[in-house]
Design a protein around this motif. Structure first.
Motif, mmCIF file in Angstrom:
data_model
loop_
_atom_site.group_PDB
_atom_site.id
_atom_site.type_symbol
_atom_site.label_atom_id
_atom_site.label_comp_id
_atom_site.label_asym_id
_atom_site.label_seq_id
_atom_site.Cartn_x
_atom_site.Cartn_y
_atom_site.Cartn_z
ATOM 1 N N ILE A 210 0.757 -1.252 0.109
ATOM 2 C CA ILE A 210 -0.128 0.036 0.057
ATOM 3 C C ILE A 210 0.721 1.195 -0.067
ATOM 4 N N ASP A 211 2.189 1.241 0.680
ATOM 5 C CA ASP A 211 3.004 2.339 0.558
ATOM 6 C C ASP A 211 3.515 2.890 -0.754
ATOM 7 N N LYS A 212 3.291 1.746 -1.615
ATOM 8 C CA LYS A 212 4.266 1.768 -2.887
ATOM 9 C C LYS A 212 3.173 2.221 -4.073
ATOM 10 N N CYS A 213 1.846 1.461 -3.851
ATOM 11 C CA CYS A 213 1.022 1.203 -4.956
ATOM 12 C C CYS A 213 0.230 2.441 -5.611
ATOM 13 N N CYS A 214 0.078 3.269 -4.414
ATOM 14 C CA CYS A 214 -0.820 4.370 -4.671
ATOM 15 C C CYS A 214 -0.229 6.145 -4.553
ATOM 16 N N ASN A 215 0.863 6.093 -5.073
ATOM 17 C CA ASN A 215 1.642 7.438 -4.657
ATOM 18 C C ASN A 215 1.794 8.469 -6.069
ATOM 19 N N SER A 216 0.847 8.209 -6.870
ATOM 20 C CA SER A 216 1.507 9.123 -8.177
ATOM 21 C C SER A 216 0.748 10.397 -8.447
ATOM 22 N N CYS A 217 1.186 11.237 -9.156
ATOM 23 C CA CYS A 217 0.747 12.733 -9.045
ATOM 24 C C CYS A 217 0.313 12.803 -10.427
ATOM 25 N N ALA A 218 -0.893 13.114 -10.756
ATOM 26 C CA ALA A 218 -1.473 13.625 -12.148
ATOM 27 C C ALA A 218 -1.876 15.025 -12.144
ATOM 28 N N GLU A 219 -2.239 15.484 -11.117
ATOM 29 C CA GLU A 219 -2.969 16.864 -10.909
ATOM 30 C C GLU A 219 -2.008 18.016 -10.545
ATOM 31 N N GLN A 220 -2.156 19.210 -10.969
ATOM 32 C CA GLN A 220 -1.223 20.312 -10.520
ATOM 33 C C GLN A 220 -1.330 20.407 -9.121
ATOM 34 N N GLY A 221 -0.072 20.510 -8.535
ATOM 35 C CA GLY A 221 0.129 21.080 -6.981
ATOM 36 C C GLY A 221 0.364 19.744 -6.432
ATOM 37 N N CYS A 222 -0.108 18.384 -6.910
ATOM 38 C CA CYS A 222 -0.039 17.181 -5.837
ATOM 39 C C CYS A 222 1.348 17.017 -5.554
ATOM 40 N N ARG A 223 2.382 17.276 -6.252
ATOM 41 C CA ARG A 223 3.728 17.015 -6.026
ATOM 42 C C ARG A 223 4.347 17.854 -4.709
ATOM 43 N N PHE A 224 3.587 18.919 -4.426
ATOM 44 C CA PHE A 224 4.058 19.696 -3.431
ATOM 45 C C PHE A 224 3.616 19.188 -1.923
ATOM 46 N N ILE A 225 2.375 18.188 -1.918
ATOM 47 C CA ILE A 225 1.825 17.988 -0.710
ATOM 48 C C ILE A 225 1.994 16.220 -0.396
ATOM 49 N N VAL A 226 2.265 15.488 -1.591
ATOM 50 C CA VAL A 226 2.245 13.964 -1.575
ATOM 51 C C VAL A 226 3.134 13.666 -0.698
ATOM 52 N N ASN A 227 4.280 14.199 -0.309
ATOM 53 C CA ASN A 227 4.985 13.403 0.635
ATOM 54 C C ASN A 227 4.790 14.053 2.162
ATOM 55 N N HIS A 228 3.750 14.953 2.187
ATOM 56 C CA HIS A 228 3.627 15.659 3.654
ATOM 57 C C HIS A 228 2.341 15.405 4.083
ATOM 58 N N ARG A 229 1.666 14.734 3.705
ATOM 59 C CA ARG A 229 0.102 14.314 4.170
ATOM 60 C C ARG A 229 0.183 13.262 5.045
ATOM 61 N N TRP A 230 -0.609 13.409 6.203
ATOM 62 C CA TRP A 230 -0.970 12.360 6.916
ATOM 63 C C TRP A 230 -0.931 10.991 6.449
ATOM 64 N N VAL A 231 -0.198 10.032 7.113
ATOM 65 C CA VAL A 231 -0.040 8.590 6.656
ATOM 66 C C VAL A 231 -1.000 7.764 7.727
ATOM 67 N N SER A 232 -1.549 6.812 7.142
ATOM 68 C CA SER A 232 -2.423 5.978 8.171
ATOM 69 C C SER A 232 -1.806 4.801 8.585
ATOM 70 N N ASP A 233 -2.035 4.210 9.490
ATOM 71 C CA ASP A 233 -1.428 2.876 9.900
ATOM 72 C C ASP A 233 -1.445 2.015 8.945
#
Length: 281
Positions: free
Chosen positions: A69-92
């Protein structure tokens, strides 16, 4: 064990695709000697869309449910995504990484089908093509369907061959752009289906966890899905409930980090249910 049959449970029918009738069950991650070590599938997923490699001929069919799950779903297609993708809350669930489990109905059971079982089904029902229709979700389903179908040979197109349709009804785009009345009119325009040469399934809307676009909310997704069931089921269309199976992963496996395009385990669950119904009816 994920291989154990649930005693006393019948095989699920298309009528069991009702809303609120099932849950995710997690199982111990299988040993490499059973499913072979996890490798990246460069053919269907590539580096942008992570997918573990699967071979339904050399692996037991339950191996398809493995994921990271930590690898399968971490792509960015929308504008601005790359600025937050590595900084959002991560669930257990996402922190744990490895996932192995499946969607299970409360009252019945779905069969996991390997290459040999799917091929027998294709031959028995004289299927010459499986066509996925829709928009963005169609592309996600198509990748996983091609992986599941590796080693399966569709039959030649003849006058008696059967074509199977799997249609997303262009959700979530219709939820975004159409009013309820406009969507209802589109459903009314869809003709009756049936017969020996045509079989039509449709996938409900997903359980959205963000309003990335105007009107794209979880309530409207369920409203549109219920409307599709009411309008299409009497005309011979068969519903695959994707709303429930995406609820458990709506934040953790949203492929574009947008709460809409939920991939990974839920897509496998949708296709597992599709093949079960296709081959049991």
């Amino acid at each position: 064990s994920i291989t154990a049959k649930v005693e006393g449970k019948r095989a699920c029918s298309i009528e069991d695709e009702s809303f609120g009738n099932g849950r995710w069950v997690k199982y111990p991650f299988p040993d490499d000697s059973v499913c072979m070590p996890v490798e990246l599938d460069l053919e269907e997923g590539g580096f942008r869309n992570y997918m573990p490699k699967y071979n339904g001929t050399s692996m037991p069919p339950f191996c398809w449910h493995r994921d990271n799950i930590d690898k399968c779903c971490n792509s960015c297609a929308e504008q601005g995504c790359r600025f937050i993708v590595n900084h959002r809350w991560v669930s257990d669930l996402r922190q744990t990484g490895k996932w192995f489990g499946r969607w299970e109905n409360y009252d019945c059971s779905y069969d996991d089908m390997g290459t040999a079982e799917i091929q027998q089904c294709i031959d028995r029902k004289n299927i010459s093509d499986i066509v996925v229709k829709g928009a963005s979700v169609k592309e996600m389903l198509g990748r996983y369907l091609r992986q599941k179908m590796k080693g399966v040979q569709l039959l030649n197109q003849t006058a008696k061959a059967r074509i199977v349709i799997l249609d997303t009804l262009k959700m979530p785009h219709v939820v975004w752009h159409d009013s309820v009345k406009e969507f209802e009119m589109k459903l009314d325009d869809m003709s009756h289906v049936g017969g020996e040469t045509y079989e039509y399934y449709f996938v409900t809307g997903f359980y959205f966890s963000s309003e990335r676009e105007p009107h794209v909310t979880v309530d409207r997704s369920l409203q549109f899905s219920n409307l599709a069931r009411e309008k299409l089921a009497p005309k011979g269309y068969k519903m695959i409930n994707a709303f429930d199976v995406t609820a458990g992963f709506t934040f953790d496996s949203d492929a574009q980090n947008d709460g809409l395009h939920i991939t990974g385990p839920p897509i496998r669950a949708i296709l597992s249910k599709f093949f079960h119904h296709l081959c049991h009816e």
